[in-house]
Enzyme design. Sequence first.
Site, PDB file in Angstrom:
ATOM      1  N   ASP A 502       0.831  -1.206   0.000  1.00 48.85           N
ATOM      2  CA  ASP A 502       0.000   0.000   0.000  1.00 48.85           C
ATOM      3  C   ASP A 502       0.865   1.255   0.000  1.00 48.85           C
ATOM      4  O   ASP A 502       1.569   1.544   0.968  1.00 48.85           O
ATOM      5  CB  ASP A 502      -0.893  -0.024   1.243  1.00 48.85           C
ATOM      6  CG  ASP A 502      -1.908   1.104   1.272  1.00 48.85           C
ATOM      7  OD1 ASP A 502      -1.837   2.001   0.427  1.00 48.85           O
ATOM      8  OD2 ASP A 502      -2.780   1.058   2.148  1.00 48.85           O
ATOM      9  N   TRP A 504      -0.816   4.195  -0.928  1.00 43.48           N
ATOM     10  CA  TRP A 504      -1.904   5.160  -1.081  1.00 43.48           C
ATOM     11  C   TRP A 504      -2.523   5.547   0.265  1.00 43.48           C
ATOM     12  O   TRP A 504      -3.488   6.291   0.300  1.00 43.48           O
ATOM     13  CB  TRP A 504      -2.991   4.572  -1.983  1.00 43.48           C
ATOM     14  CG  TRP A 504      -2.490   4.168  -3.328  1.00 43.48           C
ATOM     15  CD1 TRP A 504      -2.397   4.959  -4.448  1.00 43.48           C
ATOM     16  CD2 TRP A 504      -1.979   2.875  -3.702  1.00 43.48           C
ATOM     17  NE1 TRP A 504      -1.874   4.240  -5.482  1.00 43.48           N
ATOM     18  CE2 TRP A 504      -1.602   2.954  -5.074  1.00 43.48           C
ATOM     19  CE3 TRP A 504      -1.804   1.673  -3.039  1.00 43.48           C
ATOM     20  CZ2 TRP A 504      -1.063   1.876  -5.760  1.00 43.48           C
ATOM     21  CZ3 TRP A 504      -1.263   0.594  -3.729  1.00 43.48           C
ATOM     22  CH2 TRP A 504      -0.908   0.690  -5.079  1.00 43.48           C
ATOM     23  N   ASP A 505      -1.991   5.027   1.372  1.00 43.83           N
ATOM     24  CA  ASP A 505      -2.562   5.245   2.700  1.00 43.83           C
ATOM     25  C   ASP A 505      -3.991   4.712   2.773  1.00 43.83           C
ATOM     26  O   ASP A 505      -4.891   5.345   3.320  1.00 43.83           O
ATOM     27  CB  ASP A 505      -2.529   6.737   3.072  1.00 43.83           C
ATOM     28  CG  ASP A 505      -2.701   6.951   4.577  1.00 43.83           C
ATOM     29  OD1 ASP A 505      -2.685   5.961   5.326  1.00 43.83           O
ATOM     30  OD2 ASP A 505      -2.860   8.116   4.987  1.00 43.83           O
ATOM     31  N   PHE A 506      -4.197   3.511   2.220  1.00 44.08           N
ATOM     32  CA  PHE A 506      -5.488   2.841   2.257  1.00 44.08           C
ATOM     33  C   PHE A 506      -5.589   1.910   3.472  1.00 44.08           C
ATOM     34  O   PHE A 506      -6.170   0.841   3.402  1.00 44.08           O
ATOM     35  CB  PHE A 506      -5.707   2.031   0.983  1.00 44.08           C
ATOM     36  CG  PHE A 506      -6.131   2.849  -0.204  1.00 44.08           C
ATOM     37  CD1 PHE A 506      -6.769   4.064  -0.055  1.00 44.08           C
ATOM     38  CD2 PHE A 506      -5.910   2.383  -1.492  1.00 44.08           C
ATOM     39  CE1 PHE A 506      -7.162   4.811  -1.153  1.00 44.08           C
ATOM     40  CE2 PHE A 506      -6.308   3.117  -2.601  1.00 44.08           C
ATOM     41  CZ  PHE A 506      -6.937   4.334  -2.433  1.00 44.08           C
ATOM     42  N   ASP A 507      -4.985   2.315   4.583  1.00 46.80           N
ATOM     43  CA  ASP A 507      -5.020   1.471   5.766  1.00 46.80           C
ATOM     44  C   ASP A 507      -6.458   1.199   6.206  1.00 46.80           C
ATOM     45  O   ASP A 507      -7.367   1.966   5.912  1.00 46.80           O
ATOM     46  CB  ASP A 507      -4.232   2.118   6.909  1.00 46.80           C
ATOM     47  CG  ASP A 507      -4.686   3.551   7.197  1.00 46.80           C
ATOM     48  OD1 ASP A 507      -5.323   4.169   6.331  1.00 46.80           O
ATOM     49  OD2 ASP A 507      -4.401   4.049   8.287  1.00 46.80           O
TER      50      ASP A 507
END
Length: 856
Positions: A502, A504-507
């Site tokens: 990741d 994209w900071d899609f945590d």
Amino acid sequence: MPTPLKSRHVSSWLSWPGLTGVVVILFGLALAIPGGWLIVAGGSWYYLLAGLTLVAVGVLLGLGRWEALWLYAVLFLATALWAYWEVGLDGWQLVPRLLTPALLGVWLSLPWVVRPLHGGPRPAGPPEDDPLATHSIRPRPLTYRPWLGVGVYALVVLTIVVLGYRVSAIRTVEGGPLVGGKPVTEPAPNPPVPEGGWQYYGRTADGDRFSPLSQIRPDNVNQLDLAWYYRTGDLPSDFENKNGREFNFEATPIKVNDTLYFCTPHRQVIALDATAGTVKWKYDPHNDTSANEYLACRGVAYYEKPAEAAPTPLAPPANPMAAACPRRIIATTADARLMALDADTGQPCPDFGSNGYVNLTDAMGPVPPGFHFITSQPLVVNNRVILGGWIYDNQSKGEPSGVVRAYDPVSGALAWAWDMGRPVPTAPLKPGEVYTRGTPNGWGTYTADPALGLVYIPLGNATPDYYGADRRPFDDAYSSAVVALDIATGQERWHFQTVHHDVWDFDLPVGPSLVEVSTPDGVVPALVQTTKMGELYLLDRRDGHPLARVEEKAVPGRGLPGERLSPTQPFSTGMPSLTPPPLKATDAWGATPIDQLLCRLDFQRRRYDGLYTPPTLDRGTIAYPAFDGVVDWHGASIDPSRHLLIANASYIPFTVDILPREKAMKKGMIKPWKGWSEPYPKPKDFSVGPQYGTPYAAVVQPWLGAFGAPCHAPPWGKLVAIDLQSRTIVWQRPLGTTRDTNLFNTRTNLPLPTGIFNIGGNLVTASGVIFVGATADQYLRAFDEHTGRELWKARLPAGGQANPMTYQGKDGRQYVVIAAGGHGGLRTRNGDYIMAYALPTPGASVVGMESHPGSH
């Protein structure tokens, strides 16, 4: 004496048509110049041609020529045809293309603009002294029919408004019938929560935010009144306001017996009488928040000691303090401490840790102030207090660990720690060792199945967020994954990753909601994991295998130099998706044609290849969805009796600009830093991620136009109902209006039903009523669960960016409560209110309680 021709021309520019002509010329240039750049970038020719035509219209107006009106009418007709060709009859898409031109058309049709105009063929035999004799024209009044032009253009404005409202109407999607009334097997037994209680953040450890109460129904919810309110007195300080600290009142109270417990952004813990709204006690830990960029506390937890046999003279209590604090509120501070308070008095429990506190920075290595604290409430289940922590992410490599820990709720002793970076993740640390730094952290709400003995942890990313070339194998294995750990031991049972590598900071910002689903093999214990991308993953909660199809699909490549992107990502193709369709150039939006054009030009200049477009160095990118997510930390609610998932979603594109470190320092965006041995130089702008230890800094900002309007068309927020049995969308509708947001932040905008950005969740009741605040227009709303129709709304005194909750008071009434204190990121009004609503009783009056300093 005849007026000289030159003087007539000068005076015509000082008339209403002339002054209007100057404005139209400027408007035309504002379209033509960037319109030329847009053509060079490969975009539409319309703006250049329209801009040049407007310049011609302006010149003719300045000369007093009636041909200006005809030329503008032709331009408007061509614009209308072009707009229909690009976006059809989408009302919100037509707004920037036709609304301003139509309003300009109305102005050009008004008498003070039209009557001074002249023109027409020259009559025979002009007087010899007529200065216009050498010209082919002479003045002739233009016949003026006032309502013809005004009516035509006003009709266009009305059409756009009607189309906008039509697009905003409730949309029922065929193929998604309700499973109303069908019985569902009850989940495995959890610690009992009374029907009228709300003991966990999501009422139960399941995280479904479903209440079995039914006093408030679709047919009477419109009678809800404010029953009481309470003001905490906790507001942002002058220091925090001046330094741009984000102040967010995101708390969801819990209700145990007849007491509400919650925390404030500065971590005061407050107990209120749940029926009267009066304060029982208030505790201030006096924690240091001066270094925290983010001030928020989403809730507290409750623990009650199991009943013990009464001591005898032959068997006295082993611990003299064993009888202290039989009922406890477990909470955290903003400077990373875990605390236990007596639920009856608010005093620290002396047998917990050291005088009621446990230091959460133990064995964490260097932790600069503000780099580690807990925003979400701890989870108390099966005699464990389980929590992770928020990390000041995107600042550097090697930040504090994302270790997940469990503590004894009585003594505060560490029960276990799960550290993914260690060969044996739950092995005790040796003297001098620290938890693995920079690992993905679980900062959101946790959920659990006590009967299975599992807790579900939503994990984030290894820092920094937008460059992952140096990530370790365990970082890549667990980033953006949901992990099931054994509640008793902390050992991993399974994990499922929603995003590979990741960047994209899609945590995962919230744990999954638990639900039972019917399959050909019978009823299966399941969970639904919401995501920032809008994907919904339906998994068997026993072993993590998908119950709905998940496919690996190819995604865009070519990231930053040295980056190793995953060629595929897992898409939940067996479930409805809340992911927005990919943006197109025609989707670029704005309040006027000018900022819409500038957004369109920015779209052409930036890289955008759809979802998972990676950050790049040569051109900035558009991230849509982005780190704020389609569904953020609030998650979704589930009605287990109707098999419905209810989610409120936001749609906010962001731009991501990557700069070489040296360039960022030259611009003054970041400062040199040698590492953890010296004070950390925080960037002045929260949108700047320094990413120390990597070659790049990142700047992440919302994609807005020149006048502050979003660069993509509405709806910007939705409320959606999904049937988990048929796995279809039942209905969806825009959520919220533009009432409290406009171009100049004056909070006086018209309440256009665009759907609006929202942060905060919803709840659903057995009677089929959905309650949700969350929206930037500061309302608490109720919706019919079967149709999505809005049933009721109440104006809040500040932003309601929190999950609402509901319970039964000792007077027998059902209450609906929400924190109204605003959200710094959403820029809603700050406040300090707890608002409680109930059906009216004869003679009842609203009680307002103000917090008093030192109340305890």
